[in-house]
Design an enzyme around this catalytic site. Structure first.
Site, PDB file in Angstrom:
ATOM      1  N   LYS A 198      -4.746   8.922   9.287  1.00 38.40           N
ATOM      2  CA  LYS A 198      -4.515   9.176   7.868  1.00 38.40           C
ATOM      3  C   LYS A 198      -4.853  10.642   7.579  1.00 38.40           C
ATOM      4  O   LYS A 198      -4.831  11.482   8.466  1.00 38.40           O
ATOM      5  CB  LYS A 198      -5.375   8.227   7.027  1.00 38.40           C
ATOM      6  CG  LYS A 198      -4.941   6.766   7.120  1.00 38.40           C
ATOM      7  CD  LYS A 198      -3.676   6.516   6.334  1.00 38.40           C
ATOM      8  CE  LYS A 198      -3.327   5.054   6.241  1.00 38.40           C
ATOM      9  NZ  LYS A 198      -2.109   4.824   5.436  1.00 38.40           N
TER      10      LYS A 198
ATOM     11  N   ASP B  20      -5.250   0.559   3.198  1.00 33.17           N
ATOM     12  CA  ASP B  20      -5.951   1.547   2.372  1.00 33.17           C
ATOM     13  C   ASP B  20      -7.227   1.000   1.751  1.00 33.17           C
ATOM     14  O   ASP B  20      -7.989   1.771   1.145  1.00 33.17           O
ATOM     15  CB  ASP B  20      -5.031   2.058   1.258  1.00 33.17           C
ATOM     16  CG  ASP B  20      -3.885   2.884   1.789  1.00 33.17           C
ATOM     17  OD1 ASP B  20      -4.115   3.640   2.755  1.00 33.17           O
ATOM     18  OD2 ASP B  20      -2.760   2.767   1.272  1.00 33.17           O
TER      19      ASP B  20
ATOM     20  N   SER C 226       5.117  -0.432  10.266  1.00 31.52           N
ATOM     21  CA  SER C 226       5.025   0.695   9.346  1.00 31.52           C
ATOM     22  C   SER C 226       6.070   0.574   8.251  1.00 31.52           C
ATOM     23  O   SER C 226       7.280   0.621   8.519  1.00 31.52           O
ATOM     24  CB  SER C 226       5.223   2.013  10.094  1.00 31.52           C
ATOM     25  OG  SER C 226       5.363   3.085   9.174  1.00 31.52           O
TER      26      SER C 226
END
Length: 369
Positions: free
Chosen positions: A319, A292, A144
């Site tokens: 998300k 994404d 992350s």
């Protein structure tokens, strides 16, 4: 392309923490980034918009804000600002919309507590009490970039060594920009560490074009017959280039032109032409570099010949919505065979355009009236 959102958030935050004045060009002025601009101002820095995408940030020693910091729908704003706030002897409460308030924050709060910050709450709204931090050696198992960035931002004002170990690499925009602001950052294989010199000096920052935004005209050009499109000013950071790698494996005709460095990041123009695409298998280790872009990759896969399998998509479930389920639902509505298997997405391409979805046709009819 508009400025990269990840870089825009970081430029505002680092500018607000730095000594002196930072001038930003190409800032993405969407709601998420503007939330960060307001927050940085509320924490004591000066922020001024001087033109489209052009901002001046005057750094300051941060202070407790007079009101909660509303991050809207932006997880990046919330998690990065939490890390930055933790380094100062102040308290700040963070809020967000209903979607952001349901998203996991413990992944950031845990390491911040290990460094000495005090926290109240595990999801928004929550409060950070900062200051008096010590070093940390953190294993970033989820790759992350937001967690890593929060730790590095907190570590700027911590005593002791600050190391992040990454079994799989995550986006390195924070490290690149910290160096641009004069901070010593050491990168050795899977280890990212802050050096002894951690002070920030205001600087000029040019925000490179957003590769996530570029993904849409790129895929559109690939699947619409007779297309030839040049997409200008696209960041080509290797840790953000997973979609381009995958599309090329599928047979995409993409040429890289006018390569250069802007804002510490590689940038180029991409010439894209209609291409015959074939299904491929996308490895899980590539997910952090294109997390994404999976929705638009799924569209490309629907137009490809054969099966495309995308692995390692657990992050899509947490998300703003369960994006993995939403992708499958949208494709099925268009007559495309798609399914989830664990954290993998499988799309059966037919090498031809799918049918229009009834839902979207109805929306068009209603909008026209």
């Amino acid at each position: 392309m508009p400025g990269d959102k990840s870089m825009s958030h970081r430029a505002l935050i680092l500018g607000g923490m730095a000594d002196g004045v930072t001038r930003i060009r190409g800032l993405l002025e969407g709601d998420d980034v503007l939330r960060t601009a307001v927050a940085v101002g509320a924490l004591g820095a000066g922020t001024e918009r001087v033109g489209p995408g052009e901002w001046i940030v005057r750094g300051a020693k941060w202070q407790s804000p007079a009101a909660p910091i509303d991050c809207g729908n932006s997880g990046t704003a919330a998690r990065l600002l939490m890390g930055a706030v933790a380094g100062f002897p102040i308290s700040a409460t963070f809020t967000g919309d209903a979607s952001l308030s349901s998203r996991p924050m413990e992944r950031v709060l845990g390491p911040l507590r290990s460094m000495g910050a005090r926290t109240e709450g595990s999801t928004l709204p929550l409060t950070i009490h900062g200051g008096g931090l010590t070093g940390i050696r953190f294993m970033n198992e989820k790759a992350s970039a937001q967690v890593k960035s929060a730790i590095l931002l907190a570590g700027l004002r911590a005593d002791g060594e600050v190391d992040v170990i990454e079994p799989a690499p995550s986006r390195d925009h924070t490290e690149n920009m910290l160096r641009q602001f004069g901070c010593e950052v050491v990168t050795e294989r899977s280890r990212i560490a802050l050096g002894q010199h951690r002070s920030l000096i205001g600087t000029d920052v040019t925000i490179a074009g957003d590769p996530s935004s570029a993904a849409f005209p790129i895929v559109a050009a690939l699947i619409v017959p007779g297309s030839q499109v040049t997409v200008r000013n696209v960041m080509l950071n290797p840790l953000r280039a997973g979609l381009l790698i995958t599309l090329r494996e599928m047979g995409a005709g993409i040429q890289v032109k006018n390569e250069r460095i802007e804002g510490g990041e590689p940038v180029a123009d991409l010439a894209v032409a209609t291409s015959s695409l074939s299904g491929v298998e996308v490895p899980a280790h590539r997910a952090p570099s294109m997390i994404d872009e999976y929705p638009i990759l799924a569209v490309a896969a629907a137009f490809a010949e054969g099966r495309t399998v995308m692995h390692g998509l657990a992050e899509l479930r947490v998300k703003e919505s369960d994006r993995l389920a939403a992708i499958v639902a949208g494709l099925l509505e268009c007559g495309v065979e798609a399914r989830e298997e664990g954290d993998s997405l499988i799309v059966e391409g037919r090498g031809a355009p799918p049918r229009a979805a009834v839902t979207y046709r109805l929306i068009t009819i209603i909008a026209s009236r």
